[in-house]
Design an enzyme around this catalytic site. Structure first.
Site, PDB file in Angstrom:
ATOM      1  CD  GLU A  66      69.175  77.850  95.866  1.00  0.00           C
ATOM      2  OE1 GLU A  66      69.551  79.012  95.720  1.00  0.00           O
ATOM      3  OE2 GLU A  66      68.375  77.281  95.065  1.00  0.00           O
ATOM      4  CB  CYS A  89      65.067  83.015  94.788  1.00  0.00           C
ATOM      5  SG  CYS A  89      64.174  81.808  95.779  1.00  0.00           S
ATOM      6  CB  ALA A 168      74.545  71.065  58.702  1.00  0.00           C
ATOM      7  NE  ARG A 198      66.930  69.609  66.024  1.00  0.00           N
ATOM      8  CZ  ARG A 198      66.491  68.849  65.032  1.00  0.00           C
ATOM      9  NH1 ARG A 198      65.761  67.767  65.305  1.00  0.00           N
ATOM     10  NH2 ARG A 198      66.788  69.147  63.785  1.00  0.00           N
ATOM     11  CG  LEU A 218      62.999  71.722  62.805  1.00  0.00           C
ATOM     12  CD1 LEU A 218      62.631  73.190  62.689  1.00  0.00           C
ATOM     13  CD2 LEU A 218      64.507  71.546  62.647  1.00  0.00           C
ATOM     14  NE  ARG A 221      63.952  62.527  63.860  1.00  0.00           N
ATOM     15  CZ  ARG A 221      64.184  63.751  63.387  1.00  0.00           C
ATOM     16  NH1 ARG A 221      63.434  64.769  63.799  1.00  0.00           N
ATOM     17  NH2 ARG A 221      65.167  63.977  62.550  1.00  0.00           N
ATOM     18  CB  THR A 314      71.769  86.777  56.042  1.00  0.00           C
ATOM     19  OG1 THR A 314      72.481  85.718  55.405  1.00  0.00           O
ATOM     20  CG2 THR A 314      72.418  88.107  55.671  1.00  0.00           C
ATOM     21  CB  SER A 315      67.386  88.226  58.682  1.00  0.00           C
ATOM     22  OG  SER A 315      66.551  89.147  59.351  1.00  0.00           O
TER      23      SER A 315
END
Length: 376
Positions: A66, A89, A168, A198, A218, A221, A314-315
């Site tokens: 705003e 806000c 992947a 990312r 990670l 790039r 999985t965890s």
């Protein structure tokens, strides 16, 4: 979202309302992942059916959308309509709240997509504007706007980030050969898209096995965007990370470990000025997922991307902390002895309801990118 402060008005919207709110939403999408602890909000100021001001949340989180739109609009704001994707806000920090700036600009009408889940504002912004004679309509394209704040909302209400698992996979749902080799399952253009994904997250979480086997960076790039790379967190309960890992060169890296860490390795990592955070373990001696998400929430991480292996995937699934899965499926066939993207999730029978619901699919070259969201 239930809140005693939540304000819902019975609003009817015109085609112009929908049009301009779409403009605000699309503009806000440019800031996803770049606005720090604050969600990316879009704002459009319209007068005589023409834009006189437009803005989104700044990359630092301030100024707000705003404020940026009002700065452009200037004196043209008088008698105009302001469209914003999130309730303005109402709380005081170091800045004048947006509700007061809207009044000072003599905005006549405010159309809001969704309420702010932050209890300091939730409903109070709408009440303040209405009590000061501003015509307020709320709920315009609410579902679309909610997608912009899903991480912020999760953190504010549930004290956890919005968690996305990126996978992947081969056509037979494998993520690596039995020897751990996984480069490359998907094509180069799919990998470029994942670099863009990312950027849309505040942090990436991976495991030490992924780091030691694949030696990933990670970061993002893509040309000109590396500086916007998210923070990186590595789960390493014993501190067995290889000291020549590329990821250790990242300035925004934190290694999350347990009380059972290797003291000698911790000393070597400290010499490299690596940030290390010790968290509690669960009954199995593993770092507690609950403590992980609570810690990340305390750092104001809204959106978390998991790029890890079978164990961590999985965890987090078993702990019910996963909100979304991005599945990048390739036509490569890896075979039964290869590693699956999920292991035993503890089921004894077929669930009555689907765990995840398909949202969208995208074809890039010979790969299919599927988005699946949790079935609440």
């Amino acid at each position: 979202m239930n809140s005693k402060n939540l304000v819902k008005l019975n609003s009817s919207f015109t085609e112009d309302d929908f049009h301009w709110m779409k403009v605000a939403i699309n503009y806000a999408r440019h800031g996803i992942g770049l606005t720090g602890k604050n969600p990316s909000v879009g704002c459009v100021i319209v007068k005589n059916n023409q834009i006189c001001g437009i803005g989104r949340t700044s990359n630092s989180g301030r100024p707000h959308a705003e404020e940026n739109a009002l700065l452009i609009s200037g004196s043209k704001s008088k008698g105009a309509t302001l469209y914003v994707t999130l309730e303005p806000c109402a709380h005081y920090e170091k800045f004048t709240p947006c509700i007061e700036q809207i009044l000072l600009a003599s905005i006549k009408k405010v159309v809001i997509a969704s309420n702010d889940p932050d209890p300091r504002t939730n409903g109070q912004g709408v009440k303040y504007l209405k009590s000061n004679g501003v015509d307020v309509k709320i709920g315009c394209l609410e579902n679309e706007a909610e997608e912009l704040i899903q991480g912020f909302k999760n953190r504010t209400i549930f004290n956890k980030p919005f968690v996305t698992v990126k996978i992947a996979s081969s056509i037979d749902s494998k993520i690596a050969l039995s020897n751990g080799k996984s480069k490359w399952i998907t094509g180069p253009n799919t990998r470029r898209l994942m670099h863009l994904y990312r950027l849309r997250n505040d942090a990436i979480l991976t495991g030490v096995n992924t780091v030691n086997e694949d030696n990933p960076q990670l970061n993002c790039r893509l040309s000109g965007l590396k500086k916007y790379s998210p923070k990186i967190f590595v789960l390493d309960s014993k501190l067995k990370i290889k000291l020549n890992s590329k990821i250790l060169k990242n300035e925004n890296l934190t290694i999350i470990t347990s009380e059972n860490f290797n003291k000698e390795n911790k000393k070597l990592l400290n010499e490299k000025m690596i940030n290390i955070k010790v968290l509690k373990t669960d009954n199995a001696g593993l770092i507690s997922n609950k403590s992980i998400v609570s810690y990340l929430a305390s750092l104001k991480i809204n959106n978390l991307l998991i790029e890890a292996g079978t164990k961590i995937n999985t965890s987090f699934i078993r702990s019910k902390f996963v909100d979304k899965i991005i599945l990048c499926r390739s036509g490569i066939l890896l075979g039964e002895d290869s590693k699956s993207f999920f292991a035993n999730v503890g089921l004894k029978k077929i669930p009555k309801n689907k765990n995840f619901i398909h949202k969208t699919s995208l074809k890039i070259d010979d790969d299919i990118i599927e988005h699946w969201i949790i079935n609440d």
